[in-house]
Scaffold this active site. Structure first.
Site, mmCIF file in Angstrom:
data_model
loop_
_atom_site.group_PDB
_atom_site.id
_atom_site.type_symbol
_atom_site.label_atom_id
_atom_site.label_comp_id
_atom_site.label_asym_id
_atom_site.label_seq_id
_atom_site.Cartn_x
_atom_site.Cartn_y
_atom_site.Cartn_z
ATOM 1 N N THR B 12 49.058 48.385 33.284
ATOM 2 C CA THR B 12 47.709 48.392 32.723
ATOM 3 C C THR B 12 47.001 49.730 32.953
ATOM 4 O O THR B 12 46.647 50.425 32.003
ATOM 5 C CB THR B 12 46.875 47.255 33.367
ATOM 6 O OG1 THR B 12 47.588 46.031 33.164
ATOM 7 C CG2 THR B 12 45.512 47.160 32.734
ATOM 8 N N VAL B 13 46.832 50.122 34.222
ATOM 9 C CA VAL B 13 46.104 51.356 34.495
ATOM 10 C C VAL B 13 46.960 52.573 34.143
ATOM 11 O O VAL B 13 46.494 53.520 33.499
ATOM 12 C CB VAL B 13 45.665 51.419 35.978
ATOM 13 C CG1 VAL B 13 45.027 52.758 36.284
ATOM 14 C CG2 VAL B 13 44.701 50.282 36.283
ATOM 15 N N LYS B 105 44.062 50.617 46.660
ATOM 16 C CA LYS B 105 43.126 50.349 47.764
ATOM 17 C C LYS B 105 43.761 49.577 48.897
ATOM 18 O O LYS B 105 43.491 49.822 50.059
ATOM 19 C CB LYS B 105 41.903 49.586 47.262
ATOM 20 C CG LYS B 105 42.250 48.294 46.541
ATOM 21 C CD LYS B 105 41.028 47.680 45.892
ATOM 22 C CE LYS B 105 41.414 46.439 45.110
ATOM 23 N NZ LYS B 105 41.885 46.691 43.756
ATOM 24 N N GLY B 134 36.660 51.005 40.629
ATOM 25 C CA GLY B 134 37.115 51.453 39.307
ATOM 26 C C GLY B 134 36.582 52.796 38.902
ATOM 27 O O GLY B 134 36.943 53.810 39.478
ATOM 28 N N GLU B 190 42.190 35.599 39.458
ATOM 29 C CA GLU B 190 43.624 35.325 39.402
ATOM 30 C C GLU B 190 43.877 33.832 39.615
ATOM 31 O O GLU B 190 43.022 33.111 40.131
ATOM 32 C CB GLU B 190 44.338 36.090 40.540
ATOM 33 C CG GLU B 190 43.892 37.515 40.712
ATOM 34 C CD GLU B 190 44.927 38.491 40.203
ATOM 35 O OE1 GLU B 190 46.052 38.069 39.873
ATOM 36 O OE2 GLU B 190 44.596 39.681 40.115
ATOM 37 N N ASP B 201 39.812 41.706 49.575
ATOM 38 C CA ASP B 201 39.738 42.855 48.673
ATOM 39 C C ASP B 201 38.495 43.690 48.984
ATOM 40 O O ASP B 201 38.544 44.926 49.008
ATOM 41 C CB ASP B 201 39.711 42.358 47.217
ATOM 42 C CG ASP B 201 39.499 43.495 46.244
ATOM 43 O OD1 ASP B 201 40.459 44.241 46.003
ATOM 44 O OD2 ASP B 201 38.372 43.648 45.740
ATOM 45 N N LYS B 205 38.195 47.732 50.354
ATOM 46 C CA LYS B 205 37.340 48.768 49.783
ATOM 47 C C LYS B 205 36.352 49.286 50.823
ATOM 48 O O LYS B 205 36.057 50.483 50.870
ATOM 49 C CB LYS B 205 36.619 48.225 48.554
ATOM 50 C CG LYS B 205 37.583 47.985 47.387
ATOM 51 C CD LYS B 205 36.944 47.135 46.306
ATOM 52 C CE LYS B 205 37.920 46.888 45.168
ATOM 53 N NZ LYS B 205 37.468 45.772 44.296
ATOM 54 N N GLY B 305 39.461 47.354 35.778
ATOM 55 C CA GLY B 305 39.845 47.441 34.377
ATOM 56 C C GLY B 305 40.573 48.727 34.073
ATOM 57 O O GLY B 305 40.466 49.711 34.795
#
Lengths: 436, 436
Positions: B12-13, B105, B134, B190, B201, B205, B305
């Site tokens: 994706t990224v 991360k 992001g 998810e 998560d 970060k 995203g």
């Protein structure tokens, strides 16, 4: 690495920068992994301000030209403001091959192209992160963090004085005049507030923001500009009832309007209450940037004041010391007349509109207004007709209309026609709408 | 200047980064004043993804080690995620003297000290701007724009899944379970949401944010972490009535608490409605940074995203190409064990608290609660005792208390005492409060 700094002007902001350099040197060296910013000289006309610097072993000059001529000064920081002496200092320093840091938005808005040309010619770095929105790192984001993006728009609340006044008018229903007086009492507005309330200060900042966002030189005269002095509190109330707040926005947008590439305008604007900028109140500033990859990003913080501005000046010095500004590639290469993008004339821009008509309470008036708008390709999104907040002596009533997106010249022509009719007892009042 | 890029992982990224490099090359060169980012090779296990790259003349490897070994690759971009293969790729590239860009991360939170050591040893640049929030340029701001500041605190909404769930629970009064289901239906959560909803998560970060903010390595285990899975909608309703919203916050603060220098915690938190972070809704992220000079700055945008993340990866590549990351000074010099700041244990942190007791509707209960709190040095700011939203079968009633600032261990001891009493029909529920 040591970077030797000469500071021209040690007033509010300059004094703050000096204090950060003198008192925070060890911490700064630690945070940067070994960069030493050494204040070697100041230039200041006010003899009374020199004493503490003499004591700290900093050379003091009354004449900035002497400071610029010093071989032990690598970077000149201009913090005297204004567009006369400041310009001479900056150009003189660049011509002497010194890098320059400035927070002077007014000068940059008027003469950035000339200053950038001089900097590039002499291979000198130019830092001006503090020139827009005090300590908010929005110019940095446009220069580096968002560099991968085609910027679609940059929309900001960039004048704390106006935002304070509008916040007060909205919260307490006071008139513009009373809110301005309050702002002056609190020191948020100058005795002569013209530069702020007429939108000129916002226009200066928009010129700089748009240059970096769209990678083009911007002529200040290409920014269309309306201030907040004519705003009536009744329109803020109606906006509120319709789900909007009124903010003075600086708006830069990419457009494909005729031959133009960008539009640049400063005006009071209706914003939906759930828009991220709608919650920015008081003297705070915020800028929303929309990029084709990153989407919407907003940066928020104090737009003025000694320490926020000094914070950004020192960040520029660190960057110059690190050498990045003079490295591979030329981040200001776009700032030449050849790269100038065309700006859409005010009448050619498109937006939604709020308009308040004041009319006789007669049968058929609304129908006629709708007809005239339609003839000018302006379609109505909603209408609010109600008792006036205060009954008018002539028994006239307000009609508030929100339109769909329309061309500004068409919309203005429709209003001119409507205002000529007998049923119109006052000139219509309109504001533009910016949607989320 | 040309910088030759090898991309490991084109999911994706990675696919987004590849598209920006291949399709936007001309625009990027123009925006940067002449920097050329050339995608020379990809490594990808999924053979099916290689075809378009082969066609574009990009070398394709199934094995990342082959890509790393290529002499024509200057920078390796790791976008495969996870903490196993990704770590081998990053360390392998650094040991081969290549600069590295990553958005990982989880890996950085666990192994940044080791990775940074390797990077510094081999004089290689390390870019990880995309690893937090992001496309929001918050790490960039901490590294450069706010470099002049002693950072006092960094407080963020850094997990879009949790913020979406809390926004839904607040807006519609739904339960946690229903809001999670909604988030899963929309693709915001998810199938196994543990990493997000338990706060891990956010903790990852926070570890990275705090490292840069406070210029210290951070052990993930030093971050105290509570998620949102146990939240009851009744507490969100009471919070609303009291003028607060509930957000999952990642909080890093400088402290002078005993021998500790910082506190690091992730937990659901009451925020006053006029706090800038309170208006951050849905999947958006925002981080508020307070610096001693700049004051409060907030950055807001999409936290995840393909395109926002790719935007920040490309910004890192430009910076490395420009050479600044390898310039004078060493911006990651602090990231060593010797420079590790002590973190306050969870019980030693101080804050205001919201607590809901569920008690028998008997005379003297509130008095007793107040007495126990007082004995533990917790003073009451306000009390709300009212009919329950839904009458309880056992006729018990809720008492909601807001406290003044207190030490967490004291407060917890008071609750333990109160919960043991016969009048307590359920265990008390508490949340911390973060004031504006």
């Amino acid at each position: 690495v040591t970077c030797r700094v000469g500071l021209v002007g040690v007033g509010t902001v300059g004094g703050g920068v000096a204090e950060l350099l003198l008192d925070d040197a060890a911490r700064l060296r630690e945070r940067t992994g070994g960069i030493e910013l050494k204040l070697v000289a100041i230039a200041e006309r006010d003899e009374g301000r020199m004493a503490p610097f003499r004591k700290a072993g900093v050379a003091c000059h009354a004449d900035a030209a002497e400071l610029i001529a010093r071989p032990d000064v690598d970077v000149v920081v201009e913090l005297i403001g204004g567009t006369g002496a400041a310009k001479r200092v900056i150009l003189g320093a660049l011509r002497a091959g010194k890098s320059v840091v400035t927070a002077n938005k007014h000068l940059l808005a008027e003469a950035a192209t000339e200053i950038v040309r001089e900097a590039r010619e002499h291979n000198a770095a130019l830092g001006f992160s503090a020139s827009v929105c005090g300590g908010v790192p929005v110019l940095l984001a446009l220069r580096t963090g968002l560099v991968a993006n085609q910027i679609e728009s940059v929309i900001g609340i960039v004048n704390g004085t106006c935002n304070y006044i509008l916040t007060r008018m909205t919260a307490s229903g006071t008139t513009y005049r009373d809110a301005l007086g309050e702002a002056q009492d609190k020191g948020y507005a100058e005795a002569d507030p013209t530069l702020d309330v007429e939108g000129h200060d916002s226009a200066h900042k928009l010129a700089i923001l748009a240059s970096l966002a769209f990678r083009t030189p911007v002529d200040l005269s290409a920014v269309s500009c309306e201030g907040i002095a004519a705003l009536e509190s009744v329109d803020l109330r109606y906006a509120d009832e319709l789900g909007y707040v009124v903010k003075l926005l600086a708006i830069g947008k990419r457009t494909t309007n005729g031959g133009a590439h960008i539009e640049l305008r400063v005006h009071p604007t209706l914003l939906p209450k759930d828009h991220p900028l709608a919650a920015v109140n008081g003297v705070f500033n915020a800028v929303e940037v929309t990029g084709h990859a990153v989407g919407r990003v907003m940066l928020f913080g104090r737009g003025a004041g000694r320490w926020p501005t000094a914070s950004n000046v020192v960040a520029d010095l660190v960057e110059i010391a690190r050498g990045s500004a003079a490295q591979a590639g030329d981040p200001l290469a776009f700032w030449t007349d050849e790269r100038r993008l065309a700006v859409a004339p005010a009448g050619e821009t498109r937006s939604r509109f709020y308009v308040r008509f004041t009319v006789k309470d007669e049968y058929g008036v609304l129908g006629h207004i709708a007809k005239v708008l339609g003839e000018h390709r302006v379609s109505i999104a909603s209408v609010m007709q109600k008792e006036p907040h205060e009954p008018a002596l002539d028994a006239s009533v307000p009609i508030v209309v929100l339109t769909h997106e329309a061309r500004e010249a068409d919309f203005r022509a429709a209003l001119a026609t409507i205002d000529q009719h007998d049923y119109a007892t006052q000139r219509s009042v309109f504001l533009r709408i910016e949607e989320a």
